[in-house]
Design a protein around this motif. Structure first.
Motif, PDB file in Angstrom:
ATOM      1  N   PHE A 230       1.169  -0.647  -0.174  1.00  0.00           N
ATOM      2  CA  PHE A 230       0.117   0.059   0.159  1.00  0.00           C
ATOM      3  C   PHE A 230       1.069   1.275   0.008  1.00  0.00           C
ATOM      4  O   PHE A 230       0.500   1.949  -0.699  1.00  0.00           O
ATOM      5  N   LEU A 231       1.759   0.989   1.248  1.00  0.00           N
ATOM      6  CA  LEU A 231       2.571   2.834   0.678  1.00  0.00           C
ATOM      7  C   LEU A 231       3.495   2.289  -0.480  1.00  0.00           C
ATOM      8  O   LEU A 231       3.527   4.180  -1.156  1.00  0.00           O
TER       9      LEU A 231
ATOM     10  N   LEU B 296      10.954   2.298   6.209  1.00  0.00           N
ATOM     11  CA  LEU B 296      10.987   2.350   7.712  1.00  0.00           C
ATOM     12  C   LEU B 296      10.061   1.270   8.365  1.00  0.00           C
ATOM     13  O   LEU B 296       9.697   1.447   9.198  1.00  0.00           O
ATOM     14  N   PHE B 297       8.700   1.986   7.491  1.00  0.00           N
ATOM     15  CA  PHE B 297       8.038   0.884   8.036  1.00  0.00           C
ATOM     16  C   PHE B 297       7.903  -0.547   8.475  1.00  0.00           C
ATOM     17  O   PHE B 297       7.512  -1.035   9.159  1.00  0.00           O
TER      18      PHE B 297
ATOM     19  N   TYR C 250       8.471  -2.558  12.383  1.00  0.00           N
ATOM     20  CA  TYR C 250       7.363  -3.791  12.131  1.00  0.00           C
ATOM     21  C   TYR C 250       8.019  -4.959  12.238  1.00  0.00           C
ATOM     22  O   TYR C 250       7.546  -5.382  13.376  1.00  0.00           O
ATOM     23  N   GLU C 251       8.787  -5.273  11.810  1.00  0.00           N
ATOM     24  CA  GLU C 251      10.036  -6.914  12.748  1.00  0.00           C
ATOM     25  C   GLU C 251      11.083  -5.872  13.802  1.00  0.00           C
ATOM     26  O   GLU C 251      10.690  -7.092  14.253  1.00  0.00           O
TER      27      GLU C 251
ATOM     28  N   GLU D 156       3.191   5.906  13.010  1.00  0.00           N
ATOM     29  CA  GLU D 156       4.340   6.810  12.751  1.00  0.00           C
ATOM     30  C   GLU D 156       4.321   6.579  10.806  1.00  0.00           C
ATOM     31  O   GLU D 156       4.032   8.096  11.026  1.00  0.00           O
ATOM     32  N   THR D 157       4.812   5.627  10.567  1.00  0.00           N
ATOM     33  CA  THR D 157       5.209   5.487   9.164  1.00  0.00           C
ATOM     34  C   THR D 157       4.206   5.075   8.254  1.00  0.00           C
ATOM     35  O   THR D 157       4.656   5.385   7.072  1.00  0.00           O
ATOM     36  N   LEU D 158       2.404   4.848   9.514  1.00  0.00           N
ATOM     37  CA  LEU D 158       1.280   4.808   7.987  1.00  0.00           C
ATOM     38  C   LEU D 158       0.298   5.740   8.045  1.00  0.00           C
ATOM     39  O   LEU D 158      -0.448   6.005   6.930  1.00  0.00           O
ATOM     40  N   THR D 159       0.514   6.436   9.591  1.00  0.00           N
ATOM     41  CA  THR D 159      -1.060   6.656   9.984  1.00  0.00           C
ATOM     42  C   THR D 159      -1.263   8.614   9.201  1.00  0.00           C
ATOM     43  O   THR D 159      -2.109   8.927   8.153  1.00  0.00           O
TER      44      THR D 159
END
Length: 376
Positions: free
Chosen positions: A195-196, A205-206, A210-211, A311-314
């Motif tokens: 999506f990003l 960064l996501f 996430y990891e 913070e990386t998605l919203t």
């Protein structure tokens, strides 16, 4: 006539075979172990519905009660080691072929290219597990953080709670397999990263955060803190649906449907350029998340890492739904509809089989594969 009586008898026999839990007390069960011998704590009424999160086990959903260590099944063969109640056999391991895409071995006469369930299958038999869930819901044994009856297009609250009971059991079953846990870990990262990327955002960064969150959850010493943090936010079960779908994604979509009036007012100000509006919205989101993180009791716990991940998605989702970029809005709506479509299908008697926890788990995995492939 005789035919109807035979069908009723078959239905009664299937229900008896599908579950023996509904007549047992949750409170009196002793500590047991899962398929690989790992012990899990005794289940009490407050822990009703908790399941796997990470590599090991929190208390399982009530229906996942242990049974004799071996069972023969004419349709599914035998599974050695500790298994669940007759219909709660562990899913076969995913076989990886040329990459991380799983191939779930199906023990059904229905081809994977056909509908998930046969059109000629007896309706009562097809929904036997669902009937059990509705019975549990009617007895007040199924709790949830939020009623999702409307958004998931269920016919009633009891219908939603009955299906929720079954879905929790199915996800618990799926995540008993290490291969399945690995697949869902990769699937979550791939869906959001795709999506990003489509939204012209760098997903690196996501992926990194996430990891970091997943690795945190794989450490047994972190489970108690994670459970405490999520329980304080009224998360009822540590399960894929309750945490990933309900608490994270459905809440995010709901919040974006009703943004604060101050943000709406600023975005509608004609004196601000598009760049100023997007920068201001991103700054507001980051400020809110950092303020929440600063007030946490556990600054390095699950919620802290979750806010960092957010913070990386919203900001991208917020600008997509609330901003003026039509192409980004299209991508955000597509992302939302795919997630909602997957979740609604999981809660649909027409899309998946609610005949047993085994068939439901198999169909959920199939839907997850379709979701990931569709986002590729």
């Amino acid at each position: 006539g005789a035919g109807a009586g035979k069908k009723n008898l078959q239905h009664s026999q299937l229900l008896k075979r599908v579950n023996t839990f509904s007549h047992h007390s949750i409170d009196n069960r002793e500590s047991e172990s899962v398929g690989d011998g790992t012990p899990f704590p005794s289940i009490n009424s407050e822990q009703n519905g908790r399941g796997y999160f990470g590599q090991k086990a929190f208390p399982l959903s009530p229906a996942l009660e242990s049974s004799p260590p071996h069972r023969e099944d004419k349709d599914r063969g035998s599974l050695g080691g500790r298994v669940l109640n007759p219909q709660y056999q562990l899913l076969p391991p995913i076989e990886y072929v040329d990459g991380p895409e799983p191939i779930a071995e199906r023990h059904s006469s229905v081809s994977s290219d056909d509908s998930f369930h046969s059109a000629t299958e007896d309706v009562g038999e097809r929904n036997a597990f669902y009937d059990l869930g509705v019975e549990e819901a009617s007895r007040g044994l199924v709790a949830c953080r939020k009623m999702r009856t409307e958004i998931l297009q269920c016919s009633s609250d009891t219908d939603f709670l009955g299906k929720l009971y079954c879905v929790r059991c199915a996800f618990d079953q799926l995540l008993m397999s290490q291969a399945n846990r690995l697949y869902f870990r990769q699937a979550g990262q791939r869906v959001v990263s795709s999506f990003l990327y489509r939204a012209n955002q760098d997903p690196s960064l996501f992926t990194e955060r996430y990891e970091d969150l997943i690795q945190f959850l794989e450490v047994p010493e972190n489970w108690a803190v994670t459970e405490k943090e999520l329980t304080s936010r009224k998360v009822v079960a540590l399960n894929v649906y309750d945490v990933a779908l309900d608490f994270v994604l459905l809440d995010a979509f709901t919040d974006l449907d009703s943004p604060p009036s101050s943000i709406v007012s600023a975005l509608q100000n004609r004196w601000f350029t598009e760049g100023m509006k997007r920068s201001g919205l991103s700054a507001a989101v980051w400020s809110l998340l950092r303020a929440k993180r600063s007030m946490l009791q556990h600054p390095n716990g699950f919620m802290a890492k979750f806010y960092l991940l957010s913070e990386t998605l919203t900001p991208t989702l917020a600008w997509g739904f609330l901003g003026t970029n039509e192409e980004l809005r299209k991508q955000c709506k597509d992302f939302k509809e795919r997630i909602l479509g997957f979740t609604r299908s999981v809660f649909s008697l027409e899309a998946v089989r609610y005949s047993s926890v085994y068939s439901l788990a198999d169909d959920i995995l199939h839907l997850a594969q379709q979701l990931v492939e569709g986002m590729a």
